[in-house]
Design an enzyme around this catalytic site. Structure first.
Site, PDB file in Angstrom:
ATOM      1  N   GLY C  29     -34.522  83.713 -22.447  1.00 30.80           N
ATOM      2  CA  GLY C  29     -34.227  84.461 -21.231  1.00 30.80           C
ATOM      3  C   GLY C  29     -35.445  84.911 -20.467  1.00 30.80           C
ATOM      4  O   GLY C  29     -35.335  85.352 -19.327  1.00 30.80           O
ATOM      5  N   CYS C 238      -5.479  70.274 -12.382  1.00 30.00           N
ATOM      6  CA  CYS C 238      -6.182  69.225 -11.642  1.00 30.00           C
ATOM      7  C   CYS C 238      -5.153  68.239 -11.070  1.00 30.00           C
ATOM      8  O   CYS C 238      -4.250  67.785 -11.774  1.00 30.00           O
ATOM      9  CB  CYS C 238      -7.154  68.499 -12.558  1.00 30.00           C
ATOM     10  SG  CYS C 238      -7.889  67.026 -11.809  1.00 30.00           S
ATOM     11  N   CYS C 241      -5.927  64.605 -13.018  1.00 26.96           N
ATOM     12  CA  CYS C 241      -5.754  64.411 -14.459  1.00 26.96           C
ATOM     13  C   CYS C 241      -4.839  65.463 -15.076  1.00 26.96           C
ATOM     14  O   CYS C 241      -4.528  65.397 -16.257  1.00 26.96           O
ATOM     15  CB  CYS C 241      -7.112  64.395 -15.172  1.00 26.96           C
ATOM     16  SG  CYS C 241      -7.856  66.009 -15.361  1.00 26.96           S
ATOM     17  N   CYS C 263     -10.759  68.275 -10.736  1.00 32.17           N
ATOM     18  CA  CYS C 263     -11.853  68.684 -11.619  1.00 32.17           C
ATOM     19  C   CYS C 263     -13.181  68.474 -10.907  1.00 32.17           C
ATOM     20  O   CYS C 263     -13.409  67.436 -10.295  1.00 32.17           O
ATOM     21  CB  CYS C 263     -11.883  67.826 -12.887  1.00 32.17           C
ATOM     22  SG  CYS C 263     -10.482  68.051 -13.968  1.00 32.17           S
ATOM     23  N   CYS C 269     -12.802  64.319 -15.825  1.00 31.85           N
ATOM     24  CA  CYS C 269     -11.555  63.958 -15.163  1.00 31.85           C
ATOM     25  C   CYS C 269     -11.232  62.475 -15.409  1.00 31.85           C
ATOM     26  O   CYS C 269     -10.106  62.112 -15.762  1.00 31.85           O
ATOM     27  CB  CYS C 269     -11.669  64.237 -13.670  1.00 31.85           C
ATOM     28  SG  CYS C 269     -10.091  64.284 -12.805  1.00 31.85           S
TER      29      CYS C 269
END
Lengths: 227, 267, 283
Positions: C29, C238, C241, C263, C269
């Site tokens: 970080g 979606c 899909c 997606c 997808c």
């Protein structure tokens, strides 16, 4: 309660050729609880100067000023402030307040500073303002816009809000009508009765005769000045 | 009684020039001290040394960390007086977010102008771990009320506020964590006289009700007469006179103080 | 091919970048400064990510690039082409096959595995900049863990919108230490940052910063007790899909206000459609 010994005061005017003016020399004064002493002497004799020294407002060059067991000449500022808050009241001729603060709060402030709840402090303030004939509609206003006599009465109400064991009164009855003068004098008598030690300046001779137990002529301590 | 702040021989130089020299004093809980002097007298340098914004060249600034501060979650131990000049920066910065507060002359220096009034007040709370939005909001509303800002303005940015409101917001933002010592640098400078009066009244009330100690730097003698218990007069980096405020103003002893007092226009 | 060193950058530069990456991995970080090079593409087009990818690629790697989840957008195609030319590495569009994935604004839907490296393109690495423009001050705030300001940003969101409206680049706290900007990924992806099996590297070219999350790092999205973090997404399946748990793009399909949700992760997808899944808008 108030005990002055060998108090002297000079002013040094650094910006006027360092002129040194000796105002008071070797003042000794002792005021017992319940006693009222009047400071007398011609104008310029140093009555107000002496009173301001006792309040810690003017610095004494020597000697001691003991109020409530504390020597105000030597004390730290916070000690002087504590004495002023708890022990030593002062009614000056001039009202000095924060603009915008209501008359009621101006009078209640000494009690608020002592930690009293707002309600109790205001109740006491109302009682005093009523006694001193300040009309209720004015209580919510700032006293800065009041007449001289009204300001003086607000000042007195503020000065008597807390039962100080020692008090300084500078012309408390000046510019008051007969009725209000009577109220102030009885406030002083009540303070004496509860044991307050009082030092006052009164040009009003009848008032002086009524409340004061003895007089001190300040010009006794005024050094002879070179002409 | 232990002083809240004990300043010992604080000196700050800028090369050959003296910022402030050998300044010492004790400040006790509940005391308000004014520092006056003309521009360049070293009063702001001194204030910044005391508040940890500048590192003094010599001297100690001992703060009594003993009493727990009032904000939640503070884990300060019973540590007693500590020299803030030599303490670690994280500790000093923690102090400046909790027990200390600093009110700048220009509110823009003390506020986040891009953040709402509520966010400005809430920042110190969040900085010490407040994580409940509802609580933070409630405290912000309370404080806006205490500094006489309409709580409807809570989501407005300070850029839309008047100068007096900005200064009051800065005060709320500083006092929300219940500090014990407040540093103020010309808190009423640049404000209209009527706005100044309102601010002074507000500060007086807060100082009394919260039992704050404060150090106020100003060139305005009227401000110190109303707010300060005691006064320190500075000239060319040195303290030339100090004492009870009304004593110093009404019976000045030092030549410079006499000049300063006599230069004020009477109204 | 012979006119370029492997993966475009010279070896000294790659060493410098690798050192920054190793430091970043050691201090999860933390933003490590590095000497960002001029790349043959403009800032904002992923120069930071490209330099990080160049420093970690080996000839055996299989490289994938996605932009907003898609393998076939200009940015993705040109960066993929760049490394095909300068490193000669194999490329793929399949998340599972890739060993190094450079991404802009998304984390693939398929959980990443050990051995993979995900390289993020980062425009502004400093999460505190919104409220504190001074870099000297934000660095000090990071070093002293003074992160109250980050919550001020979220407070402002709630006060203005009634909820935390930040929906991308949602700030996180790494291993209870550094507050980090996860790059402009949707907050929907934030839960995938934590406890991830792959190495995650973040490169900001213009800002000259690299930071990193080693595998299985604890990453927590900042929030309030009474306004908890919510990784929400559009509430639709979606259209192609039928997936109900993937991040969706809204696509306008005609001039009559017709629209569909698909997606954003094109590989995910397509893989689902190949397995026979169909959404309501599928042809």
């Amino acid at each position: 309660m108030i005990d002055l010994s060998n108090v002297s005061k000079t002013f040094t005017l650094h910006n006027q050729g360092s002129a040194v003016i000796e105002v008071l020399h070797d003042v000794c004064l002792r005021v017992e609880p319940g006693e009222c002493v009047a400071l007398t002497g011609a104008s310029g004799a140093g009555k107000s100067t002496l009173m301001r020294m006792i309040y810690g407002n003017y610095m004494a060059q020597s000697g001691s000023i003991v109020v409530g067991g504390v020597d105000l000449v030597q004390a730290e500022p916070r000690e002087v402030i504590r004495i002023r808050r708890e022990v030593l009241g002062y009614v000056s001729q001039f009202l000095r307040v924060v603009p915008r603060v209501s008359t009621l709060d101006v009078v209640a402030e000494p009690l608020r500073m002592l930690g009293q709840p707002s309600r109790a402090a205001r109740a006491r303030a109302q009682e005093l303002l009523t006694g001193l004939n300040i009309p209720e509609p004015l209580w919510a206003l700032s006293p800065t816009t009041f007449s001289g006599g009204e300001q003086q009465r607000v000042n007195i109400a503020r000065g008597f809000a807390h039962p100080y064991p020692a008090m300084l009164l500078d012309e408390p009855t000046a510019s008051l009508d007969a009725a209000n003068r009577e109220v102030v004098l009885s406030l002083i008598e009540q303070a004496k009765a509860r044991g307050a030690a009082i030092i006052g300046i009164f040009h009003d001779e009848a008032a002086r005769a009524r409340v004061c137990d003895r007089e001190l002529d300040v010009s006794r301590f005024t050094p002879a000045r070179a002409a | 009684m232990t002083p809240l702040l004990s300043v010992q021989g604080v000196t700050k130089r800028y090369g050959a020039h003296i910022g402030c020299a050998d300044v010492s004093f004790d400040l006790y809980p509940g005391e308000v001290m004014g520092i006056v002097g003309e521009s360049g007298s070293g009063k702001s340098t001194l204030l910044n040394c005391l508040a940890g914004h500048l590192a003094p060249d010599a001297g100690a600034v001992v703060f009594d960390t003993r009493a727990p501060s009032s904000h939640d979650g503070n884990t300060q131990q019973d540590r007693g007086p500590r020299d803030t000049v030599t303490m670690s920066e994280p500790e000093r910065r923690m102090l400046s977010r909790t027990d200390w507060a600093f009110v700048h002359q220009h509110a823009r220096d003390g506020l986040r102008m891009g953040v709402s009034a509520g966010g400005n007040v809430g920042e110190r709370l969040m900085a010490v771990g407040a994580r409940n939005y509802g609580d933070i909001r409630e405290k912000a509303v309370d404080w806006l009320g205490r500094v006489e800002i309409d709580t409807d303005r809570i989501d407005d940015r300070p850029t839309t506020f008047s100068g007096g409101m900005q200064q009051r917001l800065q005060i709320a933002r500083n006092l929300v964590t219940g500090p014990r010592l407040v540093f103020m640098d010309e808190p009423t400078g640049g404000l209209d006289v009527s706005v100044q009066a309102r601010l002074l009244d507000l500060l007086r009330g807060l100082v009394r009700d919260m039992g704050l100690s404060a150090i106020i730097v100003t060139h305005d003698l009227a401000v110190v007469r109303l707010l300060a218990d005691r006064l320190m007069v500075m000239k060319s980096g040195h303290v030339v006179e100090s004492g009870l405020t009304d004593r110093v103003l009404d019976d000045p002893q030092h030549a410079y103080t006499q000049l300063l007092v006599s230069s004020v226009l009477q109204v | 091919m012979t006119e370029y060193n492997f993966a475009y950058l010279d070896e000294q530069t790659k060493r410098m970048i690798r050192r920054a990456i190793l430091k970043g991995l050691a201090i999860p970080g933390y933003q490590v400064p590095f000497a960002s090079r001029e790349m043959p593409m403009p800032y904002g087009w992923g120069t930071g990510g490209v330099q990080v990818s160049a420093a970690v690629l080996t000839p055996e790697d299989r490289f994938k690039v996605i932009d907003q989840g898609a393998d076939d957008t200009t940015n993705a195609v040109s960066i993929r082409g760049f490394f095909e030319r300068t490193a000669g590495v194999a490329t793929t569009t399949h998340t599972e096959e890739a060993t190094v994935i450079q991404t802009r604004h998304r984390i693939p839907e398929v959980p990443l595995r050990e051995g993979q490296i995900l390289v993020y393109q980062v425009p502004i690495p400093e999460p505190l900049r919104f409220l504190e423009p001074r870099e000297s001050e934000t660095r000090k705030m990071h070093s002293l863990e003074e992160y109250g300001l980050m919550h001020v940003k979220l407070y402002e969101d709630i006060s203005r919108h009634g909820h935390i409206a930040t929906s991308y680049a949602y700030p996180v706290r790494v291993e209870a230490r550094y507050v980090m900007d996860p790059s402009p990924i949707p907050k929907f992806d934030n839960p995938k940052l934590g406890d991830c099996a792959a190495i995650q590297l973040f490169g900001a070219g213009r800002e000259q910063r690299i930071y990193a999350l080693p595998p299985y790092t604890q990453v927590v999205s900042l929030d309030f007790e009474d306004h908890p973090f919510d990784p929400s997404k559009a509430d639709h399946p979606c259209g192609l899909c039928g997936a109900t748990n993937s991040y969706l793009d809204e696509v306008i399909v005609d001039d009559a206000g017709g629209r569909m949700f698909v997606c954003s992760d094109t590989d995910y997808c397509e893989a689902r459609q190949a397995q026979g899944h169909r959404g309501k808008d599928a042809a």
